[in-house]
Design an enzyme around this catalytic site. Sequence first.
Site, PDB file in Angstrom:
ATOM      1  N   SER A 230       0.737  -1.672   0.132  1.00  0.00           N
ATOM      2  CA  SER A 230      -0.302   0.027  -0.201  1.00  0.00           C
ATOM      3  C   SER A 230       1.041   1.175  -0.165  1.00  0.00           C
ATOM      4  O   SER A 230       1.594   1.446   1.044  1.00  0.00           O
ATOM      5  CB  SER A 230      -1.218  -0.188   1.592  1.00  0.00           C
ATOM      6  OG  SER A 230      -0.879   1.229   1.232  1.00  0.00           O
TER       7      SER A 230
ATOM      8  N   HIS B 252      -1.221  -1.221  -4.216  1.00  0.00           N
ATOM      9  CA  HIS B 252      -2.660  -0.583  -3.610  1.00  0.00           C
ATOM     10  C   HIS B 252      -2.639   0.474  -3.374  1.00  0.00           C
ATOM     11  O   HIS B 252      -2.063   1.221  -2.584  1.00  0.00           O
ATOM     12  CB  HIS B 252      -2.469  -1.563  -2.127  1.00  0.00           C
ATOM     13  CG  HIS B 252      -3.925  -1.503  -1.692  1.00  0.00           C
ATOM     14  ND1 HIS B 252      -4.697  -2.414  -1.956  1.00  0.00           N
ATOM     15  CD2 HIS B 252      -4.426  -0.950  -0.607  1.00  0.00           C
ATOM     16  CE1 HIS B 252      -6.740  -1.789  -0.903  1.00  0.00           C
ATOM     17  NE2 HIS B 252      -5.883  -1.015  -0.487  1.00  0.00           N
TER      18      HIS B 252
ATOM     19  N   ASP C 243      -4.863   3.911  -1.845  1.00  0.00           N
ATOM     20  CA  ASP C 243      -5.886   4.124  -1.679  1.00  0.00           C
ATOM     21  C   ASP C 243      -6.470   5.802  -1.040  1.00  0.00           C
ATOM     22  O   ASP C 243      -5.768   6.824  -0.878  1.00  0.00           O
ATOM     23  CB  ASP C 243      -5.523   3.996   0.189  1.00  0.00           C
ATOM     24  CG  ASP C 243      -5.366   2.099   0.962  1.00  0.00           C
ATOM     25  OD1 ASP C 243      -6.270   1.560   1.050  1.00  0.00           O
ATOM     26  OD2 ASP C 243      -3.742   1.987   1.191  1.00  0.00           O
TER      27      ASP C 243
ATOM     28  N   MET D 241      -9.199   8.795  -0.023  1.00  0.00           N
ATOM     29  CA  MET D 241      -9.657   8.814   0.942  1.00  0.00           C
ATOM     30  C   MET D 241     -10.364  10.239   0.514  1.00  0.00           C
ATOM     31  O   MET D 241      -9.624  10.771  -0.224  1.00  0.00           O
ATOM     32  CB  MET D 241      -9.172   8.463   2.025  1.00  0.00           C
ATOM     33  CG  MET D 241      -8.552   7.451   2.182  1.00  0.00           C
ATOM     34  SD  MET D 241      -7.235   7.034   4.200  1.00  0.00           S
ATOM     35  CE  MET D 241      -6.466   5.156   4.208  1.00  0.00           C
TER      36      MET D 241
ATOM     37  N   HIS E 102      -8.472   1.587  -4.152  1.00  0.00           N
ATOM     38  CA  HIS E 102      -9.389   0.911  -3.145  1.00  0.00           C
ATOM     39  C   HIS E 102      -9.999   2.317  -2.465  1.00  0.00           C
ATOM     40  O   HIS E 102      -9.602   3.207  -2.330  1.00  0.00           O
ATOM     41  CB  HIS E 102      -8.709   0.515  -1.341  1.00  0.00           C
ATOM     42  CG  HIS E 102      -9.535   0.488  -0.661  1.00  0.00           C
ATOM     43  ND1 HIS E 102      -9.055   0.282   0.550  1.00  0.00           N
ATOM     44  CD2 HIS E 102     -10.568  -0.007  -0.074  1.00  0.00           C
ATOM     45  CE1 HIS E 102      -9.811   0.062   1.593  1.00  0.00           C
ATOM     46  NE2 HIS E 102     -11.060   0.207   1.083  1.00  0.00           N
TER      47      HIS E 102
ATOM     48  N   MET F 201     -11.740   4.435  -0.810  1.00  0.00           N
ATOM     49  CA  MET F 201     -13.212   4.944   0.525  1.00  0.00           C
ATOM     50  C   MET F 201     -13.557   6.393   0.382  1.00  0.00           C
ATOM     51  O   MET F 201     -13.133   7.451   1.637  1.00  0.00           O
ATOM     52  CB  MET F 201     -11.374   5.269   1.201  1.00  0.00           C
ATOM     53  CG  MET F 201     -12.029   3.364   2.017  1.00  0.00           C
ATOM     54  SD  MET F 201     -10.149   3.169   3.019  1.00  0.00           S
ATOM     55  CE  MET F 201      -8.849   3.470   1.645  1.00  0.00           C
TER      56      MET F 201
ATOM     57  N   MET G 110     -11.206  -5.898   5.254  1.00  0.00           N
ATOM     58  CA  MET G 110     -10.774  -4.546   6.371  1.00  0.00           C
ATOM     59  C   MET G 110     -10.101  -5.639   7.590  1.00  0.00           C
ATOM     60  O   MET G 110     -11.689  -5.977   8.462  1.00  0.00           O
ATOM     61  CB  MET G 110     -11.605  -3.543   6.100  1.00  0.00           C
ATOM     62  CG  MET G 110     -11.968  -2.281   5.168  1.00  0.00           C
ATOM     63  SD  MET G 110     -10.233  -2.752   3.711  1.00  0.00           S
ATOM     64  CE  MET G 110      -9.872  -1.187   5.479  1.00  0.00           C
TER      65      MET G 110
ATOM     66  N   ASP H 250      -6.806  -5.954   4.105  1.00  0.00           N
ATOM     67  CA  ASP H 250      -5.967  -4.832   4.433  1.00  0.00           C
ATOM     68  C   ASP H 250      -5.849  -4.261   6.033  1.00  0.00           C
ATOM     69  O   ASP H 250      -7.350  -3.829   6.329  1.00  0.00           O
ATOM     70  CB  ASP H 250      -7.070  -4.063   3.061  1.00  0.00           C
ATOM     71  CG  ASP H 250      -6.398  -2.792   2.838  1.00  0.00           C
ATOM     72  OD1 ASP H 250      -5.217  -2.069   3.769  1.00  0.00           O
ATOM     73  OD2 ASP H 250      -7.758  -1.569   2.493  1.00  0.00           O
TER      74      ASP H 250
END
Length: 224
Positions: free
Chosen positions: A14, A39, A41, A43, A72, A74, A143, A181
């Site tokens: 990540s 990966h 992330d 957000m 991913h 979020m 998660m 994760d």
Amino acid sequence: MPDSSARRVRVAPSLLAADFARLGEEAIAVAAAGADELHLDVMDGHFVPNLTFGPDLVAAIRRTTDLPLHVHLMISPVQPFVERFVGAGADIVTVHPEADPHIHRALQQVRASGAKAGVALNPGTPAKMLDYLFDLVDRILIMTVNPGFGGQTFIESQVDKVAAVRRRLDKDESSIEIEVDGGINRDTAPRVIAAGVDSLVAGTAVFGGTPAEYESNIELLRHG
Ligand code: DX5
Ligand code: ZN
């Protein structure tokens, strides 16, 4: 019992734990160190209490490596942004059911955009949430921390969830992948591997130390 010994476990660093001032170099370094996927992330400060980056950064990372990129998401809502992330080079896009009022349509949209689709289950979200989504997803991201931050402590109760999802997929002879994760390190990786995961996301455990250590960090997660 699932035969976890037959499964080659993949490791997906990540970038949240990488040096943000040198993200391209970090992506190249983990690719050379044996990472199977990156990966990313995303957000929004709304679905989760933290902010990271958007599609422009995904496109910049895309130019540095041929590794598959897993975005991913979020963010809430999801659907207005799916096509931009796929256009930026995401190979797989994962969404949280709580993040969009129409998760079924959001997953259809991911596949229609040309990417693989993943669904993420928060620690408090039961595996039953998947019941009507199996035919729409390529991956289930369980998660093992509450999403929003790297470096958190692994939540033990999620090992049972991994095992339950593994049993269900094996019963159905499904090729859907299970990934975990959050809080994955040398101590927790063997437990989720035994429970049947295909892939490990790891930030802190991969990017800890110097780039010279990334290869051994990845191998220690994969093989214990
Ligand atoms: C948390 C993110 C994770 C995070 C994991 O919301 O989804 O991908 O980077 O970080 P570690 O491996 O440090 O727990
Ligand atoms: Zn993540």
